[in-house]
Write an enzyme that holds these catalytic residues in place. Structure first.
Site, mmCIF file in Angstrom:
data_model
loop_
_atom_site.group_PDB
_atom_site.id
_atom_site.type_symbol
_atom_site.label_atom_id
_atom_site.label_comp_id
_atom_site.label_asym_id
_atom_site.label_seq_id
_atom_site.Cartn_x
_atom_site.Cartn_y
_atom_site.Cartn_z
ATOM 1 N N TYR A 1 19.372 40.463 27.206
ATOM 2 C CA TYR A 1 19.166 39.066 27.788
ATOM 3 C C TYR A 1 20.761 38.573 28.179
ATOM 4 C CZ TYR A 1 14.425 38.540 26.445
ATOM 5 O OH TYR A 1 13.027 38.479 26.252
ATOM 6 N N LYS B 1 13.257 34.002 -6.343
ATOM 7 C CA LYS B 1 12.771 33.020 -5.534
ATOM 8 C C LYS B 1 12.892 33.592 -3.886
ATOM 9 C CE LYS B 1 17.530 31.177 -5.832
ATOM 10 N NZ LYS B 1 18.392 30.473 -6.171
HETATM 11 C C1 LIG Z 1 19.255 31.025 -7.053
HETATM 12 C C2 LIG Z 1 19.723 30.442 -8.529
HETATM 13 C C3 LIG Z 1 20.152 31.269 -9.041
HETATM 14 C C4 LIG Z 1 20.542 32.648 -8.987
HETATM 15 O O1 LIG Z 1 21.827 32.669 -8.490
HETATM 16 P P1 LIG Z 1 22.671 34.178 -7.894
HETATM 17 O O2 LIG Z 1 23.872 33.788 -7.355
HETATM 18 O O3 LIG Z 1 21.490 34.596 -6.913
HETATM 19 O O4 LIG Z 1 22.610 34.845 -9.295
HETATM 20 C C5 LIG Z 1 20.431 30.807 -10.581
HETATM 21 N N1 LIG Z 1 20.128 29.371 -10.774
HETATM 22 C C6 LIG Z 1 19.596 28.449 -9.969
HETATM 23 C C7 LIG Z 1 19.560 27.165 -10.423
HETATM 24 C C8 LIG Z 1 19.331 29.030 -8.586
HETATM 25 O O5 LIG Z 1 18.888 27.979 -7.892
#
Ligand SMILES: *Cc1c(COP(=O)(O)O)cnc(C)c1O
Length: 374
Positions: A257, A33
């Site tokens: 800045y 994701k």
């Molecule tokens: C993002 C996510 C993961 C992966 O988690 P990590 O801590 O990056 O390994 C697994 N399950 C769900 C439901 C998530 O939203």
């Protein structure tokens, strides 16, 4: 190139293979994701598959659509997050598995008449998505199983504190999930159970069940915020830029800045063309570091949208020239700056450092230094 993220696909492959060895007998569902936590969703997904993942997961329907176009038809894609009715159509068009946690949604899916593969989510304590009510969750399982057009694939949950060692809540969530999900297997042979993110995968084999869902660790980022090498994880991403301008600063002259850096001694300022418009966070103002000729130099002044400045004169004998390579995340010579180091300096997590990198940062893929494809 102003700022470049170099991503080693072989490192992702090896990290996935290493995680798969940690969970023998389990399917690996690599989480890609948010553009693969900044590494590039499709490239990361393909590398994860090469490393032994058989599933990929995303948060949104739109990500599932894009990922499906990139990885082809023979990969299971799971949408972890909530989807609106319109997004549900996108997810199903992408042949993705979807998550459901209410009887109404299960019924609407069944009534819609389209085929769908469903993962029923219990909220065992994260307090976000899913139902907290195990009776309702079981009713959803039954509704999905009873619907002709729906395929009941999995029962799952997500941990709140897997990355906090020594905490009790992880065990409580695990117990709650097991008590709900394990009896369902008897009634629904072949039902997959899944719960483990990266931290849980590395922390407790009892959380592995049938499938594990590592995200952050596949990129070689440590889920506990430690040095990734300690857990045999290889950071896949390096962030590099270059010295675009060099100028002397006399006592009293400032950089950036708000004049938040004013030279207290004659020094040399190197300007590097990366800023918060690239995802190099403004919180790094007067806090960041970078590597120049294998030496750490302090970021001074305010991080602006397009540029940051470094105090080259802070390091005795160091010189900067226009065109010199600057490493913001990664190794140069014997020195290294990890995403964990950057995160620690601004009180956030490594996830946020790589995920923050915007589309303006070009991604360049390689395999241990060789062109990909070769
Ligand atoms: C993002 C996510 C993961 C992966 O988690 P990590 O801590 O990056 O390994 C697994 N399950 C769900 C439901 C998530 O939203």
């Amino acid at each position: 190139m102003r700022a470049l993220a170099r991503v080693n696909l072989s490192a992702i492959e090896r990290n996935v293979a290493r995680l798969a060895r940690e969970a023998p007998g389990c399917a690996v569902c690599a989480v890609v994701k948010a553009e693969g936590y900044g590494h590039g969703m499709v490239a990361a997904g393909r590398a994860a598959l090469a490393g032994g993942a058989t599933w990929l997961a995303v948060a949104t329907a739109e990500e599932a659509r894009e990922l499906r176009a990139g990885v082809g038809d023979n990969v299971r894609i799971l949408v972890l997050g909530a989807v609106s009715d319109a997004e549900l159509v996108v997810a199903l068009d992408a042949d993705a598995d979807v998550s459901v946690w209410s009887v109404e949604r299960a019924q609407a899916l069944a009534d819609g008449g389209r085929g769908a593969r469903v993962h029923v989510k219990l909220d065992s304590g994260l307090g976000r998505l899913g139902t907290r009510d195990t009776a309702e969750a079981t009713a959803v399982v039954d509704a999905v199983a009873a619907a002709e057009n729906l395929e009941l694939v999995a029962a799952w949950t997500h941990f709140a504190t897997a990355d906090e060692r020594g905490d009790q809540f992880f065990g409580e969530q695990l117990a709650r999930f097991k008590a709900w999900a394990e009896p369902l297997r008897a009634a629904h042979p072949g039902l997959l159970l899944h719960a483990a993110n990266s931290a849980a995968l590395l922390r407790d084999p009892a959380s592995h069940f049938d499938l594990v869902r590592p995200g952050v660790a596949i990129y070689g980022l440590d889920p506990f915020g430690d040095d990734p090498a300690q857990r045999d994880l290889e950071p896949a991403l390096e962030l590099v830029s270059y010295v675009a301008a060099v100028k002397p600063a006399d006592v009293g002259e400032s950089a950036g800045y708000g004049r938040r850096f004013v030279a207290q001694r004659p020094t040399t300022i190197a300007t590097v063309p990366i800023g918060y418009g690239d995802g190099w966070r403004r919180a790094l103002t007067n806090r960041g570091e970078a590597l120049l000729h294998g030496t750490k130099v302090p970021l001074v002044g305010t991080v602006s949208m397009d540029n940051v400045t470094f105090d080259v004169g802070a390091v005795a004998g160091l010189e900067a020239h226009v065109g010199d390579a600057v490493v913001l995340v990664g190794a140069q010579g014997a020195e290294q700056i990890t995403a964990e180091d950057v995160a620690r300096s601004i009180d956030t997590i490594n996830y946020e450092i790589t995920t923050a990198l915007t589309a303006r940062v070009a991604r360049e893929y390689h395999r241990d230094g060789q062109a990909p494809g070769s």
